[in-house]
Design a protein around this motif. Structure first.
Motif, PDB file in Angstrom:
ATOM      1  N   ARG A 280       0.828  -1.200   0.000  1.00 26.74           N
ATOM      2  CA  ARG A 280       0.000   0.000   0.000  1.00 26.74           C
ATOM      3  C   ARG A 280       0.863   1.251   0.000  1.00 26.74           C
ATOM      4  O   ARG A 280       0.576   2.223  -0.702  1.00 26.74           O
ATOM      5  CB  ARG A 280      -0.927  -0.003   1.219  1.00 26.74           C
TER       6      ARG A 280
ATOM      7  N   TYR B 202       2.317   1.611  -3.471  1.00 23.46           N
ATOM      8  CA  TYR B 202       1.300   2.091  -4.413  1.00 23.46           C
ATOM      9  C   TYR B 202       1.022   3.573  -4.195  1.00 23.46           C
ATOM     10  O   TYR B 202       0.914   4.334  -5.159  1.00 23.46           O
ATOM     11  CB  TYR B 202       0.011   1.294  -4.239  1.00 23.46           C
ATOM     12  N   GLU B 203       0.898   3.983  -2.939  1.00 24.85           N
ATOM     13  CA  GLU B 203       0.605   5.399  -2.673  1.00 24.85           C
ATOM     14  C   GLU B 203       1.741   6.282  -3.168  1.00 24.85           C
ATOM     15  O   GLU B 203       1.499   7.342  -3.770  1.00 24.85           O
ATOM     16  CB  GLU B 203       0.375   5.590  -1.171  1.00 24.85           C
TER      17      GLU B 203
ATOM     18  N   HIS C  75       3.936   5.488  -5.545  1.00 23.56           N
ATOM     19  CA  HIS C  75       3.923   5.402  -7.009  1.00 23.56           C
ATOM     20  C   HIS C  75       2.838   6.290  -7.594  1.00 23.56           C
ATOM     21  O   HIS C  75       3.062   7.034  -8.556  1.00 23.56           O
ATOM     22  CB  HIS C  75       3.710   3.945  -7.424  1.00 23.56           C
ATOM     23  N   ASP C  76       1.653   6.237  -7.011  1.00 28.85           N
ATOM     24  CA  ASP C  76       0.544   7.026  -7.534  1.00 28.85           C
ATOM     25  C   ASP C  76       0.812   8.522  -7.358  1.00 28.85           C
ATOM     26  O   ASP C  76       0.534   9.318  -8.263  1.00 28.85           O
ATOM     27  CB  ASP C  76      -0.745   6.628  -6.806  1.00 28.85           C
TER      28      ASP C  76
END
Length: 556
Positions: A206, A209-210, A212-213
């Motif tokens: 998570r 992903y955070e 990366h986003d």
């Protein structure tokens, strides 16, 4: 458990689920085997009892004076031959004539015999003298058609359990095999998931992903991912903005996204690219492409070089003005020396006439340009180009159309009021630079003629820009290619990109719903004609997407 990797958590949950399912399945299978064993024992007991009850002479033996003597040997033989635990022949009231234990002969049968006494067959599980058993009771019908005796055949639960026990190992073996296969499959899933998740846990994934986003959407550099089939896998916000991508572009082929043809071909070529300049819509983009190393995908990044190239164009203009000033300073020095010499020779009147004549010529040129071109930016551009052309031995003349023959506003004024002057500077600057270069490459006389005015062929008025030169011209087969990006008749100069100027002209004109074409002039040179509508219109793009604003001086 939250700190464990996702692959390990999935493995543990899978193993627990597999164990639960295998245990439940094994229990159901054992229960089914037991029920099957009981049903088999019941059917065997019923078959033996029916066979014995229908045996010839059984009714006569059962009603004889000493039925035990005649029936006991028969009953025991049948019991042993058929693998049952007891064969009991009894009277209708339940008195035993036979029994595996001779001491129980003459006693009352333990079980329900009412249905059999009435002529019906019955089966049950009952606890008798030999313990719990599955038994069948069948009537023996006499000559009068009424029951004269009863036959009961039974299989004890111990024997049923023994029969079931023979099948349980097979059930357990199947369960063990299923468990082994399921565990192996779970381990394979574990290893694959571990590779795909890099052994990270849910919290770490998570967080990744955070991050990366956040980076993907915040970075000021366009980024897209293209797979081996040319399909767009990913595009961040900046890429959508720079490439003017349509909504929901993921999953579409890059050739259908409205990109410039050369850019689309480069994205699908599968080769590494470093800082290659491509024109896309209204921007000049520095493109870098490299493989991801997985699944044959390519990552492309885009940096906007439009403003940088605009600054380079302005720098080129400044250099041009500096060269013009240098030439003017050289000429001015010569003229000053001439004036001083005339004064020293006592010819003051001639010196005055010579000096005022030069001032008048410069003023006449400024007045001529201002009268022909009302837009100050264009007038300044052409004034500088006039000096550059003069230094290179080219005569540049500027004329105005009907709309510039009076003091009122014309198409140029209307166009300049609706659009930024740099669009006109881009178009006219590139055309004039190309015309000067073309004129220099041809024998004298070297001329460039610029016309700025109303378009006589437009019913509602419009702007006409025409640049003609005395150069070698453009052959008809090449006329359709001069506006393509990268096409140029000049040799590359260092890292400077060739073939952008006319592509830029075409893109700028297309953005304003205008047209541009090239033809051979009466004297053999090239004539470029630009027509721009007087009223706003829906822009029509050329065959390839529009190209970004670029510095004047880029050439085809």
């Amino acid at each position: 458990m939250a700190n464990q990797s996702i692959a390990r958590q999935v493995l543990l949950w899978q193993l627990a689920l597999v164990l639960l399912l295998v245990a439940a399945g094994s229990g159901v299978a054992v229960h089914a085997v037991r029920r099957s064993g009981e049903q088999t024992a019941r059917e065997r007991a019923l078959d033996v009892a029916r066979t014995l009850a229908r045996a010839p002479g059984l009714a006569e033996a059962a009603t004889a004076a000493d039925p035990t003597a005649r029936l006991q040997p028969i009953a025991e033989r049948i019991r042993k031959e058929n693998g049952v635990d007891f064969v009991v022949v009894m009277s209708v009231d339940g008195t035993r004539f036979t029994h595996p234990d001779p001491t129980r002969i003459g006693r009352t049968f333990l079980g329900h015999i009412d249905a059999a006494a009435q002529g019906r067959t019955s089966t049950e599980t009952y606890t008798g003298s030999l313990g719990p058993s599955v038994r069948a009771v069948v009537p023996v019908i006499g000559p009068a058609g009424r029951p004269v005796a009863l036959v009961s055949v039974g299989v004890t639960n111990h024997r049923v359990d023994a029969l079931v026990g023979q099948d349980v190992p097979l059930v357990l073996a199947v369960a063990a095999a299923a468990l082994a296969v399921a565990c192996a499959a779970s381990m394979a899933v574990h290893h694959r998931l571990r590779r795909q998740t890099l052994g990270l846990g849910p919290v770490e994934l998570r967080r990744v992903y955070e991050h990366h986003d956040a980076v993907l959407h915040a970075v000021r550099e366009g980024l897209i991912v293209v797979d081996s089939a040319g399909l767009l896998v990913l595009a961040n916000d900046e890429a959508v903005r720079l490439l003017a991508l349509p909504p929901a572009p993921e999953g579409r082929h890059v050739g259908t996204l409205g990109l410039d043809g050369t850019l689309a071909d480069t994205l699908t070529a599968g080769r590494t690219v470093t800082d290659e300049i491509h024109l896309c819509n209204t921007r000049a983009l520095a493109v870098n492409i490299s493989p991801t190393g997985r699944d044959d995908r390519m990552v492309a990044t885009f940096r906007d070089h439009t403003e940088l190239r605009a600054l380079v164009g302005e720098l080129d203009q400044v250099k041009g003005f500096a060269e013009a000033l240098r030439a003017s300073a050289h000429e001015t020095g010569n003229r000053l020396h001439t004036i001083v010499a005339l004064i020293e020779l006592g010819r003051g009147a001639e010196a005055i006439r010579f000096a005022t004549g030069e001032l008048a010529a410069a003023q006449d040129l400024a007045d001529e340009l201002t009268a022909a071109v009302h837009e100050p930016a264009l007038a300044a551009l052409l004034f500088g180009k006039h000096a550059q052309a003069a230094e290179r031995g080219v005569q540049l003349t500027v004329t105005g159309g009907p709309a510039t023959d009076h003091d009122g506003p014309g198409p140029l004024d209307a166009f300049a009021s609706r659009f930024e002057p740099r669009d006109l500077v881009t178009v006219l600057g590139n055309l004039v630079d190309n015309a000067i270069d073309a004129a220099v490459s041809a024998p004298p006389p070297r001329t460039v003629r610029v016309t700025v005015g109303a378009d006589p062929d437009a019913a509602d008025g419009g702007l006409l820009l025409r640049v003609a030169d005395s150069g070698p011209g453009i052959d008809e087969p090449l006329a359709a290619r001069v506006f393509e990006r990268g096409w140029s008749t000049k040799e590359p100069y260092g890292s400077q990109d060739r073939g952008l100027g006319l592509a830029l002209v075409r893109a700028t004109v297309a953005r304003h719903a205008g047209t541009v074409d090239v033809a051979r002039g009466d004297t053999g040179g090239a004539v470029f004609t630009v027509r721009l509508p007087a009223l706003p219109a829906q822009p029509t793009l050329p065959d390839r997407p529009a190209l970004p604003a670029q510095r004047p001086g880029e050439e085809a």
